[in-house]
Design a protein around this motif. Structure first.
Motif, short mmCIF file in Angstrom:
data_model
loop_
_atom_site.label_atom_id
_atom_site.label_comp_id
_atom_site.label_asym_id
_atom_site.label_seq_id
_atom_site.Cartn_x
_atom_site.Cartn_y
_atom_site.Cartn_z
N GLY A 1 -36.65 -59.98 -0.18
CA GLY A 1 -36.82 -58.53 -0.21
C GLY A 1 -38.14 -58.10 0.37
N ASP A 2 -38.44 -56.82 0.23
CA ASP A 2 -39.71 -56.27 0.69
C ASP A 2 -39.87 -54.87 0.11
OD1 ASP A 2 -42.15 -56.09 1.98
OD2 ASP A 2 -41.35 -56.51 3.96
N VAL A 3 -41.05 -54.30 0.30
CA VAL A 3 -41.33 -52.95 -0.16
C VAL A 3 -42.02 -52.21 0.97
CG1 VAL A 3 -43.56 -53.58 -1.21
CG2 VAL A 3 -42.35 -51.55 -2.02
N GLU A 4 -41.68 -50.94 1.13
CA GLU A 4 -42.22 -50.10 2.20
C GLU A 4 -42.80 -48.84 1.55
OE1 GLU A 4 -39.89 -47.16 5.26
OE2 GLU A 4 -39.13 -49.20 5.04
N LEU A 5 -44.03 -48.49 1.91
CA LEU A 5 -44.65 -47.27 1.41
C LEU A 5 -44.06 -46.08 2.16
CD1 LEU A 5 -46.76 -45.83 -0.35
CD2 LEU A 5 -48.41 -46.22 1.48
N VAL A 6 -43.54 -45.11 1.41
CA VAL A 6 -42.98 -43.90 2.00
C VAL A 6 -44.03 -42.81 2.01
CG1 VAL A 6 -41.19 -42.13 1.79
CG2 VAL A 6 -40.65 -44.52 1.30
N GLU A 7 -44.67 -42.54 0.85
CA GLU A 7 -45.73 -41.54 0.81
C GLU A 7 -46.51 -41.65 -0.48
OE1 GLU A 7 -45.09 -37.23 0.10
OE2 GLU A 7 -43.02 -37.77 -0.38
N VAL A 8 -47.71 -41.09 -0.46
CA VAL A 8 -48.52 -40.90 -1.65
C VAL A 8 -48.68 -39.39 -1.79
CG1 VAL A 8 -50.72 -41.34 -2.78
CG2 VAL A 8 -49.75 -43.07 -1.25
N THR A 9 -48.15 -38.83 -2.88
CA THR A 9 -48.19 -37.38 -3.05
C THR A 9 -49.58 -36.92 -3.48
OG1 THR A 9 -47.54 -37.41 -5.38
CG2 THR A 9 -45.75 -37.38 -3.74
N ASP A 10 -49.81 -35.62 -3.37
CA ASP A 10 -51.10 -35.05 -3.77
C ASP A 10 -51.38 -35.21 -5.26
OD1 ASP A 10 -51.57 -34.27 -1.17
OD2 ASP A 10 -50.80 -32.24 -1.46
N ASN A 11 -50.31 -35.33 -6.06
CA ASN A 11 -50.52 -35.49 -7.51
C ASN A 11 -50.51 -36.95 -7.95
OD1 ASN A 11 -47.80 -35.73 -7.01
ND2 ASN A 11 -47.13 -34.55 -8.78
N GLY A 12 -50.68 -37.88 -7.02
CA GLY A 12 -50.87 -39.29 -7.36
C GLY A 12 -49.62 -40.11 -7.59
N ILE A 13 -48.49 -39.66 -7.09
CA ILE A 13 -47.25 -40.43 -7.20
C ILE A 13 -47.04 -41.21 -5.90
CG2 ILE A 13 -44.74 -40.34 -7.53
CD1 ILE A 13 -46.35 -39.50 -10.01
N VAL A 14 -46.84 -42.51 -6.04
CA VAL A 14 -46.58 -43.39 -4.90
C VAL A 14 -45.07 -43.54 -4.77
CG1 VAL A 14 -46.84 -45.72 -3.99
CG2 VAL A 14 -48.76 -44.62 -5.17
N VAL B 1 -42.04 -45.45 -2.85
CA VAL B 1 -41.78 -46.66 -2.07
C VAL B 1 -40.28 -46.84 -1.87
CG1 VAL B 1 -43.86 -47.84 -2.90
CG2 VAL B 1 -41.71 -48.15 -4.11
N ARG B 2 -39.95 -47.64 -0.89
CA ARG B 2 -38.55 -47.99 -0.62
C ARG B 2 -38.45 -49.51 -0.71
NH1 ARG B 2 -38.01 -45.56 4.02
NH2 ARG B 2 -37.18 -43.70 3.05
N LEU B 3 -37.57 -49.99 -1.58
CA LEU B 3 -37.31 -51.42 -1.66
C LEU B 3 -36.27 -51.77 -0.60
CD1 LEU B 3 -37.16 -51.77 -5.53
CD2 LEU B 3 -39.01 -52.49 -4.02
N THR B 4 -36.50 -52.85 0.12
CA THR B 4 -35.61 -53.23 1.22
C THR B 4 -35.16 -54.68 1.06
OG1 THR B 4 -37.46 -53.91 2.62
CG2 THR B 4 -36.75 -51.61 2.80
N GLY B 5 -34.26 -55.08 1.94
CA GLY B 5 -33.76 -56.45 1.92
C GLY B 5 -32.98 -56.73 0.64
N ALA B 6 -33.20 -57.90 0.07
CA ALA B 6 -32.48 -58.30 -1.14
C ALA B 6 -32.82 -57.40 -2.32
CB ALA B 6 -32.79 -59.75 -1.47
N CYS B 7 -33.98 -56.75 -2.29
CA CYS B 7 -34.39 -55.86 -3.39
C CYS B 7 -33.55 -54.58 -3.42
CB CYS B 7 -35.86 -55.48 -3.27
SG CYS B 7 -36.97 -56.87 -3.55
N LYS B 8 -33.07 -54.17 -2.26
CA LYS B 8 -32.26 -52.94 -2.18
C LYS B 8 -30.93 -53.20 -2.87
CE LYS B 8 -30.38 -49.68 1.13
NZ LYS B 8 -30.24 -49.35 2.53
N GLY B 9 -30.66 -52.46 -3.91
CA GLY B 9 -29.41 -52.61 -4.63
C GLY B 9 -29.37 -53.73 -5.65
N CYS B 10 -30.44 -54.48 -5.78
CA CYS B 10 -30.49 -55.55 -6.77
C CYS B 10 -30.52 -54.94 -8.17
CB CYS B 10 -31.74 -56.40 -6.55
SG CYS B 10 -32.05 -57.61 -7.86
N PRO B 11 -29.75 -55.49 -9.12
CA PRO B 11 -29.75 -54.94 -10.47
C PRO B 11 -31.12 -55.02 -11.15
CG PRO B 11 -28.17 -56.77 -10.27
CD PRO B 11 -28.82 -56.58 -8.94
#
Length: 73
Positions: free
Chosen positions: A21-34, A36-46
Motif C-alpha cells: 500500500g501507500d499514502v498520499e497527502l491530499v491537503e492540509v486544511t487551515d484548521n489543522g486537518i490532514v 490523505v488518500r490510502l492507495t494500493g493494498a490499503c485502498k479498500g482494506c478492512p
C-alpha cells in the motif's frame, strides 16, 4: 506545515509499502486537518481505518502538535 506532514508520511510509507500500500497527502486544511488518500493494498482494506487512526494519525499528531486530526478522502 505541508512539508512537515510530507516528512512524517515519508517515515510511515515503508511500513505501508511493505504490505503493498501507500499514502498520499491530499491537503492540509487551515484548521489543522490532514487529508490523505490510502492507495494500493490499503485502498479498500478492512484494516485501513485502523491503519489511518492508530498508525498514520498517531505519528503525525505526535510529531506535529498543530495538526488536529487526520482524515481519509
Amino acid at each position: 506545515m505541508q512539508k512537515k506532514v510530507e516528512a512524517v508520511l515519508d517515515k510511515v510509507r515503508p511500513m505501508l509499502q511493505g504490505d503493498g500500500g501507500d499514502v498520499e497527502l491530499v491537503e492540509v486544511t487551515d484548521n489543522g486537518i490532514v487529508k490523505v488518500r490510502l492507495t494500493g493494498a490499503c485502498k479498500g482494506c478492512p484494516m485501513s481505518q485502523m491503519t489511518l487512526k492508530n498508525g498514520i494519525e498517531r505519528i503525525i499528531l505526535k510529531e506535529i502538535p498543530e495538526v488536529k486530526g487526520v482524515e481519509a478522502v
